[in-house]
Design a protein around this motif. Structure first.
Motif, mmCIF file in Angstrom:
data_model
loop_
_atom_site.group_PDB
_atom_site.id
_atom_site.type_symbol
_atom_site.label_atom_id
_atom_site.label_comp_id
_atom_site.label_asym_id
_atom_site.label_seq_id
_atom_site.Cartn_x
_atom_site.Cartn_y
_atom_site.Cartn_z
ATOM 1 N N LEU A 14 0.835 -1.197 0.000
ATOM 2 C CA LEU A 14 0.000 0.000 0.000
ATOM 3 C C LEU A 14 0.871 1.248 0.000
ATOM 4 C CD1 LEU A 14 -2.544 -1.024 2.795
ATOM 5 C CD2 LEU A 14 -2.939 -1.133 0.333
ATOM 6 N N TYR A 15 0.377 2.299 -0.623
ATOM 7 C CA TYR A 15 1.045 3.591 -0.600
ATOM 8 C C TYR A 15 0.570 4.356 0.636
ATOM 9 C CZ TYR A 15 2.600 8.213 -2.240
ATOM 10 O OH TYR A 15 3.195 9.442 -2.352
ATOM 11 N N SER A 16 1.511 4.907 1.381
ATOM 12 C CA SER A 16 1.191 5.474 2.694
ATOM 13 C C SER A 16 0.143 6.586 2.635
ATOM 14 C CB SER A 16 2.461 6.007 3.364
ATOM 15 O OG SER A 16 3.021 7.065 2.603
ATOM 16 N N LYS A 17 0.204 7.441 1.602
ATOM 17 C CA LYS A 17 -0.780 8.534 1.532
ATOM 18 C C LYS A 17 -2.184 8.003 1.296
ATOM 19 C CE LYS A 17 2.385 12.246 0.234
ATOM 20 N NZ LYS A 17 2.735 13.287 -0.773
ATOM 21 N N ALA A 18 -2.284 6.911 0.542
ATOM 22 C CA ALA A 18 -3.589 6.292 0.353
ATOM 23 C C ALA A 18 -4.091 5.673 1.653
ATOM 24 C CB ALA A 18 -3.507 5.235 -0.747
ATOM 25 N N VAL A 19 -3.172 5.094 2.422
ATOM 26 C CA VAL A 19 -3.552 4.536 3.730
ATOM 27 C C VAL A 19 -4.047 5.645 4.654
ATOM 28 C CG1 VAL A 19 -2.698 3.346 5.785
ATOM 29 C CG2 VAL A 19 -1.974 2.588 3.522
ATOM 30 N N ALA A 20 -3.337 6.764 4.681
ATOM 31 C CA ALA A 20 -3.737 7.877 5.533
ATOM 32 C C ALA A 20 -5.143 8.356 5.202
ATOM 33 C CB ALA A 20 -2.738 9.020 5.400
ATOM 34 N N ALA A 21 -5.495 8.318 3.926
ATOM 35 C CA ALA A 21 -6.799 8.827 3.503
ATOM 36 C C ALA A 21 -7.913 7.807 3.641
ATOM 37 C CB ALA A 21 -6.709 9.302 2.049
ATOM 38 N N GLN A 22 -7.584 6.506 3.557
ATOM 39 C CA GLN A 22 -8.650 5.513 3.395
ATOM 40 C C GLN A 22 -8.591 4.324 4.341
ATOM 41 O OE1 GLN A 22 -7.839 5.116 -1.031
ATOM 42 N NE2 GLN A 22 -10.068 5.147 -1.035
ATOM 43 N N MET A 23 -7.711 4.340 5.339
ATOM 44 C CA MET A 23 -7.547 3.113 6.119
ATOM 45 C C MET A 23 -8.798 2.737 6.911
ATOM 46 S SD MET A 23 -4.819 4.244 9.060
ATOM 47 C CE MET A 23 -5.148 5.494 10.297
ATOM 48 N N GLN A 24 -9.626 3.706 7.280
ATOM 49 C CA GLN A 24 -10.843 3.373 8.031
ATOM 50 C C GLN A 24 -11.775 2.504 7.197
ATOM 51 O OE1 GLN A 24 -11.400 3.939 11.176
ATOM 52 N NE2 GLN A 24 -9.661 5.293 11.603
ATOM 53 N N TYR A 53 1.952 6.206 12.794
ATOM 54 C CA TYR A 53 2.400 4.818 12.982
ATOM 55 C C TYR A 53 1.533 4.101 14.026
ATOM 56 C CZ TYR A 53 6.920 5.475 10.518
ATOM 57 O OH TYR A 53 7.909 5.693 9.599
ATOM 58 N N TYR A 54 1.289 4.783 15.141
ATOM 59 C CA TYR A 54 0.480 4.175 16.197
ATOM 60 C C TYR A 54 -0.959 3.972 15.742
ATOM 61 C CZ TYR A 54 4.223 4.648 19.630
ATOM 62 O OH TYR A 54 5.402 4.510 20.311
ATOM 63 N N ASN A 55 -1.510 4.954 15.041
ATOM 64 C CA ASN A 55 -2.887 4.830 14.559
ATOM 65 C C ASN A 55 -3.026 3.650 13.601
ATOM 66 O OD1 ASN A 55 -3.442 7.138 16.026
ATOM 67 N ND2 ASN A 55 -3.438 8.509 14.256
ATOM 68 N N VAL A 56 -2.056 3.497 12.715
ATOM 69 C CA VAL A 56 -2.077 2.386 11.765
ATOM 70 C C VAL A 56 -1.981 1.051 12.502
ATOM 71 C CG1 VAL A 56 -0.744 1.209 9.963
ATOM 72 C CG2 VAL A 56 -1.212 3.661 9.783
ATOM 73 N N ALA A 57 -1.028 0.941 13.422
ATOM 74 C CA ALA A 57 -0.831 -0.316 14.150
ATOM 75 C C ALA A 57 -2.087 -0.704 14.919
ATOM 76 C CB ALA A 57 0.352 -0.190 15.091
ATOM 77 N N LYS A 58 -2.713 0.277 15.564
ATOM 78 C CA LYS A 58 -3.912 0.008 16.369
ATOM 79 C C LYS A 58 -5.085 -0.427 15.488
ATOM 80 C CE LYS A 58 -6.912 2.170 19.867
ATOM 81 N NZ LYS A 58 -8.206 1.973 19.166
ATOM 82 N N LEU A 59 -5.347 0.327 14.415
ATOM 83 C CA LEU A 59 -6.463 -0.023 13.543
ATOM 84 C C LEU A 59 -6.211 -1.353 12.835
ATOM 85 C CD1 LEU A 59 -9.192 0.901 12.410
ATOM 86 C CD2 LEU A 59 -7.938 2.006 10.535
ATOM 87 N N ALA A 60 -4.977 -1.580 12.414
ATOM 88 C CA ALA A 60 -4.657 -2.862 11.774
ATOM 89 C C ALA A 60 -4.902 -4.022 12.728
ATOM 90 C CB ALA A 60 -3.207 -2.853 11.302
ATOM 91 N N ALA A 61 -4.517 -3.850 13.986
ATOM 92 C CA ALA A 61 -4.741 -4.916 14.976
ATOM 93 C C ALA A 61 -6.228 -5.192 15.168
ATOM 94 C CB ALA A 61 -4.088 -4.535 16.301
ATOM 95 N N GLU A 62 -7.038 -4.157 15.137
ATOM 96 C CA GLU A 62 -8.481 -4.338 15.299
ATOM 97 C C GLU A 62 -9.074 -5.168 14.172
ATOM 98 O OE1 GLU A 62 -9.953 -0.361 15.594
ATOM 99 O OE2 GLU A 62 -9.108 -0.034 17.608
ATOM 100 N N HIS A 63 -8.358 -5.204 13.041
ATOM 101 C CA HIS A 63 -8.851 -5.965 11.888
ATOM 102 C C HIS A 63 -7.915 -7.117 11.519
ATOM 103 C CE1 HIS A 63 -12.170 -3.235 11.216
ATOM 104 N NE2 HIS A 63 -11.337 -2.238 11.456
ATOM 105 N N HIS A 64 -7.145 -7.563 12.515
ATOM 106 C CA HIS A 64 -6.301 -8.749 12.374
ATOM 107 C C HIS A 64 -5.373 -8.658 11.166
ATOM 108 C CE1 HIS A 64 -9.756 -10.095 14.841
ATOM 109 N NE2 HIS A 64 -8.812 -10.736 15.507
#
Length: 667
Positions: free
Chosen positions: A393-403, A433-444
């Motif tokens: 994934l491209y980081s800017k796309a993750v920042a905009a759409q990870m939810q 970084y923390y937001n990504v790690a936390k949300l990713a963990a919530e979705h395994h």
């Protein structure tokens, strides 16, 4: 925390007036084994002749190792917005000691179980004159190094923590030899060489004052005193630290912290509510560079695991389509679902749990399919082969759409996400970084950060973070000559100090420097094939790429080592080595031990004691440079012998060579 009166007496010493803890006092903190002593004191600026009492002064620390001074008086100070420096006019108002034990499990890393004892002290610092502010220094002394951080409480006249710059100094007692990661600015992927030079070389180039930005951690050698490394841990709520020699002249040989500013250039480096803790500042110490590699301080100083169920977090190896140029079974490049199935089949046949699908499957919208690869279809195909898929994934796309994207990937059955081109570590970037790690963990979802800053121990708090890149990896063979054995014997003592790295080993088109040609498809690799095998032991990579095209491994018996070697460990021992020269590391998983040894372009004969082995006899399966590997680097000799603890193995490494060994207990 654990209270121990006798331990406290040996750990903490006050020198000076017995009460009031005025600025004439020194507070000394010793490590549990008494080999490291950290001292805090105040250097007075003036003297009041009427009262003969010293006024407030600059807070400094110094550090001794095995009875020798290692770091001399180094200032501790914070520059807060619209405030005078905090720490330059203070006295020690009180000191409170304690002892503790960091005891925890790691899902992945150099060890599975950590038990690190430490002695601690908290200093309360006050300004005797206006504005009368106060702050604390929390410090710990471990057997492998020391750490300290600033704690700024809520108080009158200070409504928020607005850090413009942190002026923490690191002053070795000599012009130390250093391995510096020079970076162009505060927005990079930390992908460069660690250049050996003395610290004064960072302040004066060609007789001209120079101010060079360096990444941390930085390895240093003070001959006759110690090996040391300066780094940081637990960045939550903060921005990353860089290091700079601020003197600008040829006589200066110390470093000062430089905090990553906001990417938009607006506002302070850190803007937070009070109370606020800075990141931990770490100084590792040892008599060999390998002792620093064995330390667990970077994870010790991070918050405990926040993921209740970690059963789905499984380290392992992955086949990978990108490095070799998406080559298919016909030798042609094709970025299609069908061709990616070829890599899934290879992972399944090799016993690898993963296939890494790299860039190209998505456009700017990472919630919809793009390109020629159907990810849900590939995931379903892989599931039938007991293989799971990671996606790039491209980081800017993750920042905009990870939810929206992360729940979708969980629904598809994706195992993890490789997020690339982050290229920032300011306060907002670190929080991301923390937001990504936390949300990713919530979705395994497991995470592999690429184009990233160096690790700081977040993998203890969010163990779904398996890898960081932040290294000049094997990909550089595709376009130039920057990758090679010299870097590979430097990274274990430099980049790897702070945590795992996604170097992406496993290239099997091994050539001499004279035969090397950079190419994007089917790239070559300088150095021997045995060295590529050994990298799987030497480098800490919980998610390890098997980088070459599947056909490169067909019919190659030495591929067996890559199939068998684990990617996470119960124990790690650095047996020998020097940065830029050679390294030998042994790691244990369960009852089996694995050993990796690398050399630079100098052939070596190494004598390796096997004292790390347990009791009884072991079958040693050796993958060594063949006798002609200097000019035929693909050639590997495979043999077995019976060994036991107390034996010494002789390893003969070719130029750019290596050796990989598996030790299996015999019944």
């Amino acid at each position: 925390m654990i209270g121990c009166p006798l331990c406290l007496l040996s750990a903490l010493v006050f020198v000076g007036a017995p009460s009031g803890f005025g600025q004439s006092n020194t507070v000394a903190l010793a490590s549990p084994d008494q080999q490291i002593v950290l001292r805090f004191t105040v250097k007075p600026r003036q003297s009041d002749s009427a009262t003969n009492n010293l006024q407030d002064g600059q807070l400094v620390y110094s550090l001794a190792y095995r009875g020798k001074e290692a770091f001399e008086s180094s200032a501790l100070s914070l520059e807060l917005e619209n405030q005078p420096p905090l720490g330059s006019e203070v006295h020690i108002a009180s000191a409170h000691s304690d002892t503790g034990m960091d005891a925890y499990k790691l899902v992945a890393g150099k060890t599975s179980s950590v038990h690190d004892s430490y002695n601690a002290v908290t200093l309360e610092l006050k300004e005797g004159a206006d504005p009368g502010r106060t702050f604390e220094i929390e410090a710990r002394a471990y057997n492998s190094g020391i750490a300290f951080r600033y704690h700024v409480p809520e108080q009158a006249g200070l409504s928020r923590y607005k850090l413009v710059q942190e002026d923490t100094e690191f002053r070795p007692v000599m012009d130390a030899s250093a391995w510096a990661l020079r970076l162009p600015n505060y927005q990079s992927g930390y992908e460069s060489e660690y250049v050996p030079q003395v610290l004064s070389a960072l302040s004066n180039q060609g007789g001209v004052s120079s101010y060079i930005l360096n990444g941390s951690s930085m390895l240093m050698e003070m001959p006759g005193v110690a090996w040391a490394a300066v780094g940081e841990a637990d960045l939550e709520g903060n921005a990353a630290m860089y290091l700079e020699n601020p003197t600008g002249n040829w006589t200066g040989h110390f470093l000062v912290s430089k905090i990553s500013p906001p990417m938009d250039g607006k506002g302070p480096a850190v803007d937070a509510s009070l109370p606020h803790d800075s990141a931990w500042r770490i100084i590792l110490l040892g008599d060999t560079p390998g002792k620093l590699v064995e330390s667990n301080l970077f994870t010790d100083l991070n918050p405990p695991n926040r993921i209740t169920d970690t059963s789905w977090i499984i380290p392992g190896k992955a086949s990978w389509n990108w490095w070799n140029g998406d080559l298919g079974p016909d030798g042609k490049s094709a970025y299609t679902t069908k061709n990616m199935e070829y890599y899934v089949d290879f992972a399944a046949a090799s016993g690898f749990p993963y296939m890494m699908l790299d860039a190209g499957w998505s456009g700017s919208d990472i919630t919809k399919l793009r390109g020629n690869v159907d990810v849900p279809e590939l995931v379903q195909y892989a599931a039938q082969k007991h293989v799971k898929i990671w996606i790039w994934l491209y980081s800017k796309a993750v920042a905009a759409q990870m939810q929206e994207a992360f729940p979708l990937y969980e629904k598809w059955g994706v195992a993890g996400v490789k997020i690339d081109f982050i290229l920032r570590n300011d306060q907002a970037g670190i929080q991301w970084y923390y937001n990504v790690a936390k949300l990713a963990a919530e979705h395994h979802l497991m995470v592999d950060f690429h184009g990233a800053t160096q690790p700081w121990g977040i993998q203890r708090t969010y163990p779904n973070v398996l890898n960081y890149e932040a290294v000049l990896g094997l990909e550089n063979n595709k376009a130039g000559r920057r990758d090679g054995p010299l870097n590979r014997v430097t990274f274990p003592f430099t980049r790897m100090l702070s945590g795992p790295m996604d170097y992406t080993p496993g290239g099997f088109d091994n050539v001499t420097p004279q035969a090397f040609v950079a190419r994007d498809q089917a790239p070559m690799v300088m150095g021997t094939r045995a060295q590529q095998l050994a990298l799987y032991v030497v480098f800490e990579e919980p998610l390890a790429m098997v980088s070459d095209v599947p056909s490169a491994y067909a019919g190659q018996p030495e591929f067996q080592f890559i199939k068998e070697v684990p990617t996470t460990w119960d124990e790690t021992r650095v047996l020998d080595g020097l940065p830029g020269e050679y390294v030998t590391i042994a790691r244990r998983q369960g009852k089996d031990w694995y050993l990796g040894s690398l050399t630079n372009w100098t052939p070596r004969e190494l004598h390796v004691p096997l004292n790390f082995l347990g009791t009884g006899r072991y079958k040693a399966e050796l993958y060594e440079d063949a006798a002609d590997a200097d000019h035929e680097p693909k050639h590997v000799t495979m043999r077995q012998q019976t060994v036991q603890s107390g034996d010494t193995l002789t390893l003969r490494l070719a130029s750019g060579g290596g050796c990989a060994i598996r030790f299996v207990p015999l019944p």
